[in-house]
Design a protein around this motif. Structure first.
Motif, PDB file in Angstrom:
ATOM      1  N   CYS A  27       0.858  -1.184   0.000  1.00 25.44           N
ATOM      2  CA  CYS A  27       0.000   0.000   0.000  1.00 25.44           C
ATOM      3  C   CYS A  27       0.898   1.239   0.000  1.00 25.44           C
ATOM      4  O   CYS A  27       1.673   1.453   0.924  1.00 25.44           O
ATOM      5  N   ALA A  28       0.753   2.066  -1.032  1.00 25.27           N
ATOM      6  CA  ALA A  28       1.589   3.259  -1.168  1.00 25.27           C
ATOM      7  C   ALA A  28       0.941   4.482  -0.533  1.00 25.27           C
ATOM      8  O   ALA A  28       1.429   5.593  -0.690  1.00 25.27           O
ATOM      9  N   GLY A  29      -0.154   4.289   0.179  1.00 20.98           N
ATOM     10  CA  GLY A  29      -0.834   5.398   0.842  1.00 20.98           C
ATOM     11  C   GLY A  29      -0.157   5.732   2.154  1.00 20.98           C
ATOM     12  O   GLY A  29       1.062   5.913   2.224  1.00 20.98           O
ATOM     13  N   ASN A  30      -0.934   5.814   3.213  1.00 17.74           N
ATOM     14  CA  ASN A  30      -0.382   6.112   4.535  1.00 17.74           C
ATOM     15  C   ASN A  30       0.324   4.908   5.133  1.00 17.74           C
ATOM     16  O   ASN A  30       1.187   5.056   5.990  1.00 17.74           O
ATOM     17  N   CYS A  31      -0.050   3.694   4.687  1.00 16.56           N
ATOM     18  CA  CYS A  31       0.473   2.463   5.302  1.00 16.56           C
ATOM     19  C   CYS A  31       1.960   2.245   5.005  1.00 16.56           C
ATOM     20  O   CYS A  31       2.737   1.927   5.897  1.00 16.56           O
ATOM     21  N   LEU A  32       2.351   2.391   3.757  1.00 16.36           N
ATOM     22  CA  LEU A  32       3.731   2.162   3.279  1.00 16.36           C
ATOM     23  C   LEU A  32       4.280   0.807   3.712  1.00 16.36           C
ATOM     24  O   LEU A  32       5.445   0.686   4.077  1.00 16.36           O
ATOM     25  N   THR A  33       3.428  -0.207   3.673  1.00 17.11           N
ATOM     26  CA  THR A  33       3.835  -1.564   4.015  1.00 17.11           C
ATOM     27  C   THR A  33       2.887  -2.548   3.319  1.00 17.11           C
ATOM     28  O   THR A  33       1.948  -2.145   2.646  1.00 17.11           O
ATOM     29  N   TYR A  34       3.141  -3.840   3.475  1.00 11.46           N
ATOM     30  CA  TYR A  34       2.277  -4.855   2.874  1.00 11.46           C
ATOM     31  C   TYR A  34       1.077  -5.099   3.780  1.00 11.46           C
ATOM     32  O   TYR A  34       1.225  -5.455   4.933  1.00 11.46           O
ATOM     33  N   VAL A  35      -0.114  -4.866   3.246  1.00 10.76           N
ATOM     34  CA  VAL A  35      -1.350  -4.979   4.013  1.00 10.76           C
ATOM     35  C   VAL A  35      -2.357  -5.811   3.209  1.00 10.76           C
ATOM     36  O   VAL A  35      -2.226  -5.958   1.987  1.00 10.76           O
ATOM     37  N   ASN A  36      -3.364  -6.322   3.868  1.00  9.36           N
ATOM     38  CA  ASN A  36      -4.428  -7.028   3.172  1.00  9.36           C
ATOM     39  C   ASN A  36      -5.231  -6.060   2.315  1.00  9.36           C
ATOM     40  O   ASN A  36      -5.545  -4.956   2.745  1.00  9.36           O
ATOM     41  N   HIS A  37      -5.558  -6.483   1.087  1.00  3.02           N
ATOM     42  CA  HIS A  37      -6.363  -5.695   0.162  1.00  3.02           C
ATOM     43  C   HIS A  37      -7.592  -6.506  -0.230  1.00  3.02           C
ATOM     44  O   HIS A  37      -7.500  -7.721  -0.435  1.00  3.02           O
ATOM     45  N   THR A  89      -7.404  -2.408   3.206  1.00  2.48           N
ATOM     46  CA  THR A  89      -8.385  -2.537   4.280  1.00  2.48           C
ATOM     47  C   THR A  89      -8.156  -1.514   5.382  1.00  2.48           C
ATOM     48  O   THR A  89      -9.069  -1.202   6.134  1.00  2.48           O
ATOM     49  N   LYS A  90      -6.933  -0.955   5.463  1.00  4.68           N
ATOM     50  CA  LYS A  90      -6.641   0.036   6.509  1.00  4.68           C
ATOM     51  C   LYS A  90      -7.006   1.449   6.071  1.00  4.68           C
ATOM     52  O   LYS A  90      -7.823   2.117   6.684  1.00  4.68           O
ATOM     53  N   CYS A  91      -6.381   1.940   4.993  1.00  4.69           N
ATOM     54  CA  CYS A  91      -6.572   3.345   4.601  1.00  4.69           C
ATOM     55  C   CYS A  91      -7.533   3.520   3.425  1.00  4.69           C
ATOM     56  O   CYS A  91      -7.722   4.635   2.951  1.00  4.69           O
ATOM     57  N   LYS A  92      -8.111   2.428   2.909  1.00  2.00           N
ATOM     58  CA  LYS A  92      -9.105   2.452   1.824  1.00  2.00           C
ATOM     59  C   LYS A  92      -8.568   2.979   0.500  1.00  2.00           C
ATOM     60  O   LYS A  92      -9.340   3.347  -0.385  1.00  2.00           O
TER      61      LYS A  92
END
Length: 120
Positions: A27-37, A89-92
């Motif tokens: 996720c290149a948004g606020n997460c900047l890590t590998y997250v569930n999509h 799933t975190k920052c949409k």
């Protein structure tokens, strides 16, 4: 066997694709890590009547003279490339990715669940 023959054989094999409904991706948004999509198949929206190309086309078509632009008839492809829409799933945040061509595409959970007890 030539490369072209191998690619033709490969495309004939890819008929049905089962894809998971959720996938871990960067996720290149606020997460900047590998997250569930959450994964859904991309569908183009309704085309706008006031878009510049549509206005130009309609103006050219108006009046006598028949069809003014070429209509494409020589369709060669039997499949389309599948576009996927991945939503964090975190920052949409939404990103699009594409996979290869296939005849039949299905979004499913990890494999089909076969019940052990017969249901009759």
């Amino acid at each position: 066997i030539s490369k072209a023959t191998v690619s033709v054989l490969y495309w004939n094999l890819v008929e049905m694709v089962n894809y998971p409904k959720s996938k871990k991706s960067y996720c290149a948004g606020n997460c900047l890590t590998y997250v569930n999509h959450k994964v859904v198949q991309y569908k183009s929206g309704k085309s706008r009547l006031c878009a510049q190309g549509k206005r130009r086309y309609d103006a050219k078509q108006k009046g006598f003279g028949g069809q003014t632009k070429p209509v494409f008839h020589k369709k060669a492809k039997t499949t389309k490339k599948i576009s996927l829409k991945l939503q964090c799933t975190k920052c949409k945040r939404v990103k699009l990715s594409s996979i290869k061509r296939c005849k039949h595409f299905e979004l499913a959970d990890q494999g089909r669940k076969k019940s052990k007890d017969p249901t009759w």
